[in-house]
Enzyme design. Structure first.
Site, PDB file in Angstrom:
ATOM      1  N   TRP A  31       0.858  -1.198   0.000  1.00 22.28           N
ATOM      2  CA  TRP A  31       0.000   0.000   0.000  1.00 22.28           C
ATOM      3  C   TRP A  31       0.895   1.249   0.000  1.00 22.28           C
ATOM      4  CZ3 TRP A  31      -4.765   2.554   0.714  1.00 22.28           C
ATOM      5  CH2 TRP A  31      -5.906   1.772   0.522  1.00 22.28           C
ATOM      6  N   GLU A  67      -0.942  -6.367   7.419  1.00 28.71           N
ATOM      7  CA  GLU A  67      -0.262  -7.650   7.242  1.00 28.71           C
ATOM      8  C   GLU A  67       1.203  -7.613   7.676  1.00 28.71           C
ATOM      9  OE1 GLU A  67      -2.386  -6.396   4.816  1.00 28.71           O
ATOM     10  OE2 GLU A  67      -3.937  -7.740   5.604  1.00 28.71           O
ATOM     11  N   VAL A  89       0.462   4.447   6.259  1.00 35.73           N
ATOM     12  CA  VAL A  89      -0.987   4.504   6.421  1.00 35.73           C
ATOM     13  C   VAL A  89      -1.415   5.968   6.336  1.00 35.73           C
ATOM     14  CG1 VAL A  89      -2.947   3.701   7.785  1.00 35.73           C
ATOM     15  CG2 VAL A  89      -0.737   2.561   8.020  1.00 35.73           C
ATOM     16  N   ILE A  90      -2.336   6.257   5.425  1.00 36.86           N
ATOM     17  CA  ILE A  90      -2.761   7.643   5.214  1.00 36.86           C
ATOM     18  C   ILE A  90      -4.255   7.757   5.464  1.00 36.86           C
ATOM     19  CG2 ILE A  90      -2.987   9.510   3.534  1.00 36.86           C
ATOM     20  CD1 ILE A  90      -0.488   8.428   2.150  1.00 36.86           C
ATOM     21  N   THR A  94     -12.821   7.492   6.319  1.00 38.59           N
ATOM     22  CA  THR A  94     -13.472   6.786   7.430  1.00 38.59           C
ATOM     23  C   THR A  94     -12.513   6.550   8.592  1.00 38.59           C
ATOM     24  OG1 THR A  94     -12.867   4.546   6.732  1.00 38.59           O
ATOM     25  CG2 THR A  94     -14.804   5.549   5.661  1.00 38.59           C
ATOM     26  N   HIS A  96     -11.280   3.781   9.332  1.00 40.69           N
ATOM     27  CA  HIS A  96     -10.409   2.629   9.059  1.00 40.69           C
ATOM     28  C   HIS A  96      -8.946   2.941   9.392  1.00 40.69           C
ATOM     29  CE1 HIS A  96      -8.747  -0.666   6.361  1.00 40.69           C
ATOM     30  NE2 HIS A  96      -9.522  -1.272   7.247  1.00 40.69           N
TER      31      HIS A  96
HETATM   32  N1  LIG Z   1      -5.601   2.328   3.766  1.00 37.89           N
HETATM   33  C1  LIG Z   1      -4.360   1.741   3.951  1.00 37.89           C
HETATM   34  C2  LIG Z   1      -4.209   0.378   4.147  1.00 37.89           C
HETATM   35  N2  LIG Z   1      -5.309  -0.446   4.173  1.00 37.89           N
HETATM   36  C3  LIG Z   1      -5.198  -1.889   3.986  1.00 37.89           C
HETATM   37  C4  LIG Z   1      -4.873  -2.629   5.275  1.00 37.89           C
HETATM   38  O1  LIG Z   1      -3.540  -2.408   5.708  1.00 37.89           O
HETATM   39  C5  LIG Z   1      -5.029  -4.144   5.038  1.00 37.89           C
HETATM   40  O2  LIG Z   1      -4.119  -4.548   4.024  1.00 37.89           O
HETATM   41  C6  LIG Z   1      -6.425  -4.498   4.629  1.00 37.89           C
HETATM   42  O3  LIG Z   1      -7.334  -4.015   5.605  1.00 37.89           O
HETATM   43  C7  LIG Z   1      -6.603  -6.027   4.479  1.00 37.89           C
HETATM   44  O4  LIG Z   1      -6.302  -6.665   5.698  1.00 37.89           O
HETATM   45  N3  LIG Z   1      -2.989  -0.155   4.342  1.00 37.89           N
HETATM   46  C8  LIG Z   1      -1.875   0.651   4.339  1.00 37.89           C
HETATM   47  O5  LIG Z   1      -0.753   0.143   4.511  1.00 37.89           O
HETATM   48  N4  LIG Z   1      -2.010   1.993   4.151  1.00 37.89           N
HETATM   49  C9  LIG Z   1      -3.212   2.569   3.963  1.00 37.89           C
HETATM   50  O6  LIG Z   1      -3.282   3.825   3.809  1.00 37.89           O
HETATM   51  C1  LIG Z   2      -6.115   3.740   6.195  1.00 36.48           C
HETATM   52  C2  LIG Z   2      -7.164   3.302   5.254  1.00 36.48           C
HETATM   53  O1  LIG Z   2      -7.565   2.131   5.222  1.00 36.48           O
HETATM   54  C3  LIG Z   2      -7.827   4.359   4.443  1.00 36.48           C
HETATM   55  O2  LIG Z   2      -6.860   4.945   3.601  1.00 36.48           O
HETATM   56  C4  LIG Z   2      -8.962   3.805   3.615  1.00 36.48           C
HETATM   57  O3  LIG Z   2      -9.633   4.923   3.099  1.00 36.48           O
HETATM   58  P1  LIG Z   2     -11.171   5.177   3.531  1.00 36.48           P
HETATM   59  O4  LIG Z   2     -11.173   5.469   5.028  1.00 36.48           O
HETATM   60  O5  LIG Z   2     -11.599   6.398   2.712  1.00 36.48           O
HETATM   61  O6  LIG Z   2     -11.965   3.934   3.179  1.00 36.48           O
END
Ligand SMILES: Nc1c(NC[C@H](O)[C@H](O)[C@H](O)CO)[nH]c(=O)[nH]c1=O
Ligand SMILES: CC(=O)[C@@H](O)COP(=O)(O)O
Length: 161
Positions: A31, A67, A89-90, A94, A96
């Site tokens: 990612w 992961e 991670v950005i 949401t 998430h």
């Molecule tokens: N949004 C980002 C993610 N999302 C994916 C999760 O890390 C994971 O791979 C998924 O939920 C499946 O288990 N990951 C990042 O590294 N950076 C992001 O901005």
């Molecule tokens: C960190 C994330 O999983 C995020 O970038 C996913 O974007 P969203 O919150 O708009 O679904």
């Protein structure tokens, strides 16, 4: 801002011992690979600069930062002296972001508690892509460099402890 007066790539190079004796594992999230690729290069180049043999650096890729937990756990079994977990991670629309960041930080903390092989937390948790760019070789340096220095120091501590 923690990096306001500190560059992630700046450190006393004379304070780092030669690391030729050590093996390192690097687990890289796919990612935001434009960012994690720069973090990996910074970490790899810094390890080599301090004597680590390229053949003693094991690299695996995982889908996302979440992961990194499982990938780092399995990397600990590869007879390495330290593991570097690299992710970016950005914040999106949401919550998430919050769950991923919390899970990864807690998961890597748990690996450090439960194992004898240190895992270095080289995960950017940024509000914007620009903040990540700034910390992956931009104006605030490269967090991969910082992580490699930490990995060498922890490998030395583990050896001497
Ligand atoms: N949004 C980002 C993610 N999302 C994916 C999760 O890390 C994971 O791979 C998924 O939920 C499946 O288990 N990951 C990042 O590294 N950076 C992001 O901005
Ligand atoms: C960190 C994330 O999983 C995020 O970038 C996913 O974007 P969203 O919150 O708009 O679904």
């Amino acid at each position: 801002m923690a990096t306001k007066n500190q560059n992630l790539s700046e450190y006393d190079k004379n304070s780092i011992p030669n690391a030729k004796q050590f093996r390192f594992g690097i687990v890289v999230s796919e990612w935001n690979e434009n960012i994690t690729g720069n973090l990996y290069k910074g970490a790899f180049d810094t390890l080599v600069e301090h004597g680590v043999l390229p053949q003693n650096i094991v690299i695996w890729h995982v889908p996302g930062s979440y992961e990194l937990i499982y990938g780092s756990k399995k990397m600990q079994d590869q007879l390495v002296d330290a593991v570097i977990a690299i992710g970016c991670v950005i914040q999106g629309e949401t919550k998430h972001f919050d769950f991923v960041c919390d899970a990864v930080s807690q998961g890597i903390k748990d690996l450090n508690v439960k194992s004898e092989t240190p895992v270095i937390f080289c995960v950017l948790t940024d509000n914007t892509m620009q903040q990540s760019i700034d910390r992956a070789g931009g104006k605030h340096g490269n967090k991969g460099v910082e992580a490699a220095v930490a990995a060498i120091k922890m490998a030395v501590l583990r050896k001497n402890a």
